[in-house]
Design a protein around this motif. Structure first.
Motif, short mmCIF file in Angstrom:
data_model
loop_
_atom_site.label_atom_id
_atom_site.label_comp_id
_atom_site.label_asym_id
_atom_site.label_seq_id
_atom_site.Cartn_x
_atom_site.Cartn_y
_atom_site.Cartn_z
N ILE A 110 24.95 19.20 -54.76
CA ILE A 110 24.61 18.08 -55.63
C ILE A 110 23.63 17.19 -54.87
CG2 ILE A 110 25.50 16.13 -56.97
CD1 ILE A 110 26.69 18.78 -57.90
N GLY A 111 22.51 16.84 -55.51
CA GLY A 111 21.47 16.07 -54.84
C GLY A 111 21.77 14.58 -54.79
N LYS A 112 20.74 13.80 -54.50
CA LYS A 112 20.85 12.35 -54.36
C LYS A 112 20.99 11.68 -55.73
CE LYS A 112 17.79 12.05 -50.29
NZ LYS A 112 17.43 13.48 -50.19
N HIS A 113 21.85 10.66 -55.77
CA HIS A 113 21.97 9.76 -56.91
C HIS A 113 22.20 10.50 -58.23
CE1 HIS A 113 20.95 6.30 -54.42
NE2 HIS A 113 20.04 7.08 -53.87
N CYS A 169 26.08 26.46 -57.93
CA CYS A 169 25.07 25.73 -58.68
C CYS A 169 24.27 24.83 -57.74
CB CYS A 169 25.71 24.86 -59.77
SG CYS A 169 26.38 25.81 -61.16
N ILE A 170 23.04 24.56 -58.11
CA ILE A 170 22.21 23.59 -57.39
C ILE A 170 21.78 22.53 -58.38
CG2 ILE A 170 20.06 23.20 -56.13
CD1 ILE A 170 20.32 26.05 -55.04
N ILE A 171 22.14 21.29 -58.07
CA ILE A 171 21.80 20.15 -58.92
C ILE A 171 20.86 19.27 -58.09
CG2 ILE A 171 22.72 18.24 -60.30
CD1 ILE A 171 23.83 21.03 -61.09
N GLU A 172 19.62 19.16 -58.51
CA GLU A 172 18.66 18.36 -57.75
C GLU A 172 18.91 16.86 -57.95
OE1 GLU A 172 14.63 19.61 -58.49
OE2 GLU A 172 14.82 21.33 -57.15
N ASP A 173 18.06 16.03 -57.35
CA ASP A 173 18.24 14.58 -57.34
C ASP A 173 18.11 13.97 -58.74
OD1 ASP A 173 18.27 15.00 -54.61
OD2 ASP A 173 16.24 14.23 -54.30
N PHE A 174 18.84 12.86 -58.96
CA PHE A 174 18.74 12.01 -60.15
C PHE A 174 19.11 12.74 -61.46
CE2 PHE A 174 15.46 10.78 -57.02
CZ PHE A 174 16.04 9.60 -56.59
N PRO A 200 29.83 13.71 -69.79
CA PRO A 200 31.23 14.09 -69.99
C PRO A 200 31.37 15.42 -70.73
CG PRO A 200 30.97 11.76 -70.41
CD PRO A 200 29.59 12.31 -70.20
N ASN A 201 32.30 16.23 -70.23
CA ASN A 201 32.68 17.51 -70.84
C ASN A 201 31.57 18.55 -70.88
OD1 ASN A 201 35.50 16.98 -71.51
ND2 ASN A 201 34.68 15.49 -72.96
N ALA A 202 30.47 18.32 -70.19
CA ALA A 202 29.46 19.37 -70.06
C ALA A 202 29.97 20.43 -69.08
CB ALA A 202 28.14 18.79 -69.57
N ALA A 203 29.55 21.67 -69.31
CA ALA A 203 30.04 22.78 -68.48
C ALA A 203 28.87 23.66 -68.04
CB ALA A 203 31.05 23.61 -69.25
N LEU A 204 28.76 23.86 -66.73
CA LEU A 204 27.77 24.75 -66.15
C LEU A 204 28.49 25.92 -65.52
CD1 LEU A 204 26.22 22.03 -66.44
CD2 LEU A 204 25.07 22.58 -64.28
N ALA A 205 28.13 27.14 -65.93
CA ALA A 205 28.69 28.33 -65.31
C ALA A 205 28.07 28.52 -63.92
CB ALA A 205 28.46 29.55 -66.20
N GLY A 206 28.42 29.60 -63.25
CA GLY A 206 27.98 29.79 -61.89
C GLY A 206 26.48 29.97 -61.74
N SER A 207 25.96 29.55 -60.58
CA SER A 207 24.57 29.79 -60.18
C SER A 207 23.55 29.21 -61.14
CB SER A 207 24.33 31.29 -59.98
OG SER A 207 25.19 31.81 -58.99
N VAL A 208 23.85 28.06 -61.73
CA VAL A 208 22.87 27.36 -62.56
C VAL A 208 22.07 26.41 -61.67
CG1 VAL A 208 22.59 25.65 -64.41
CG2 VAL A 208 24.23 27.53 -64.67
N TYR A 209 20.77 26.36 -61.90
CA TYR A 209 19.87 25.47 -61.15
C TYR A 209 19.38 24.38 -62.10
CZ TYR A 209 16.40 24.19 -57.60
OH TYR A 209 15.67 23.53 -56.64
N VAL A 210 19.68 23.12 -61.77
CA VAL A 210 19.25 22.00 -62.60
C VAL A 210 18.27 21.17 -61.79
CG1 VAL A 210 19.97 19.99 -63.94
CG2 VAL A 210 21.49 21.98 -63.77
N SER A 211 17.03 21.07 -62.29
CA SER A 211 15.97 20.40 -61.54
C SER A 211 16.02 18.89 -61.71
CB SER A 211 14.61 20.93 -62.01
OG SER A 211 14.54 22.34 -61.83
N LYS A 243 17.95 28.51 -65.11
CA LYS A 243 17.26 27.39 -64.48
C LYS A 243 16.86 26.39 -65.56
CE LYS A 243 13.55 25.81 -61.49
NZ LYS A 243 12.43 26.15 -60.60
N ILE A 244 17.24 25.14 -65.33
CA ILE A 244 16.85 24.03 -66.21
C ILE A 244 15.75 23.27 -65.49
CG2 ILE A 244 17.65 22.03 -67.53
CD1 ILE A 244 19.17 24.63 -68.19
N GLY A 245 14.61 23.09 -66.14
CA GLY A 245 13.47 22.45 -65.51
C GLY A 245 13.68 20.97 -65.26
N LYS A 246 12.71 20.35 -64.60
CA LYS A 246 12.81 18.94 -64.23
C LYS A 246 12.59 18.03 -65.44
CE LYS A 246 8.04 18.74 -62.51
NZ LYS A 246 7.20 18.51 -61.33
N TRP A 247 13.32 16.90 -65.42
CA TRP A 247 13.21 15.85 -66.44
C TRP A 247 13.36 16.41 -67.86
CZ3 TRP A 247 14.01 11.27 -64.46
CH2 TRP A 247 13.72 11.09 -63.11
#
Length: 198
Positions: A109-112, A125-130, A135-146, A162-166
């Motif tokens: 989990i990234g910053k802030h 999973c990798i969750i980038e900054d910001f 609530p109640n959102a669910a991410l399965a394994g190895s999801v990348y959130v920019s 992979k979910i792109g940035k912003w």
């Protein structure tokens, strides 16, 4: 510790700090009409004695701007005692984990970031900054959130995407393929309805 943002989101973060026995010195908010919140005094600029701050604002872009303007402070990590965070997960500065959330093995989990009430983030999973996982959102394994993405309440993301940035993932959306940068997606299965301005 001061909480930057006297709002409903700030109330939830304040109660996490209270449960963790962290002394809250007050809130900071630019709105001069707000004088107190949860019986804490609200200042309208950061006091000179401030050292530790949590940015208690839900808007991802606003959190980023505040952090980039106020880099000299220490930003602790707050994890609700009734969350379930793997000892192999990693969280960076300023991130907050709400009650009932699960963060599984070797997730980063990234910053802030905000991992909101009852959110579920599975292994690797990798969750980038910001980022805000609602609530109640669910991410399965190895999801990348920019960076800067908002995953809406009750949304689901299948493994390995992979979910792109912003990007903005609408409430209840079911994500079954990668999402590009700045896209707004809704529905089941999710579809792009527009792109936000960069």
């Amino acid at each position: 510790m001061y909480l930057f943002g006297a709002s409903g989101h700030g109330k939830v973060i304040a109660e996490i700090a209270e449960l963790l026995k962290i002394k809250i010195q007050g809130f900071v908010d630019a709105n001069t009409n707000i004088k107190t919140l949860l019986d804490y005094e609200v200042s309208h600029k950061i006091p000179e004695n401030a050292k530790n701050i949590i940015i208690s604002i839900g808007n991802n872009n606003t959190r980023k701007k505040i952090y980039e303007t106020h880099t000299k402070y220490t930003y602790p990590i707050l994890i609700h005692p009734n969350s379930n965070v793997s000892h192999r997960a990693q969280l960076d500065i300023g991130s907050v984990v709400m009650a009932g959330s699960t963060i599984n093995s070797e997730t980063k989990i990234g910053k802030h970031c905000i991992i909101n009430t009852n959110a579920s983030i599975d292994h690797d999973c990798i969750i980038e900054d910001f980022v805000h996982i609602s609530p109640n959102a669910a991410l399965a394994g190895s999801v990348y959130v920019s960076e800067g993405t908002h995953i809406g309440i009750g949304a689901s993301v299948i493994q390995g995407l992979k979910i792109g940035k912003w990007a903005t993932i609408g409430a209840g959306a079911v994500i079954i393929k990668d999402v590009p940068d700045y896209a707004v997606v809704v529905g089941n299965p999710a579809r792009i309805i527009k792109f936000q301005q960069k």
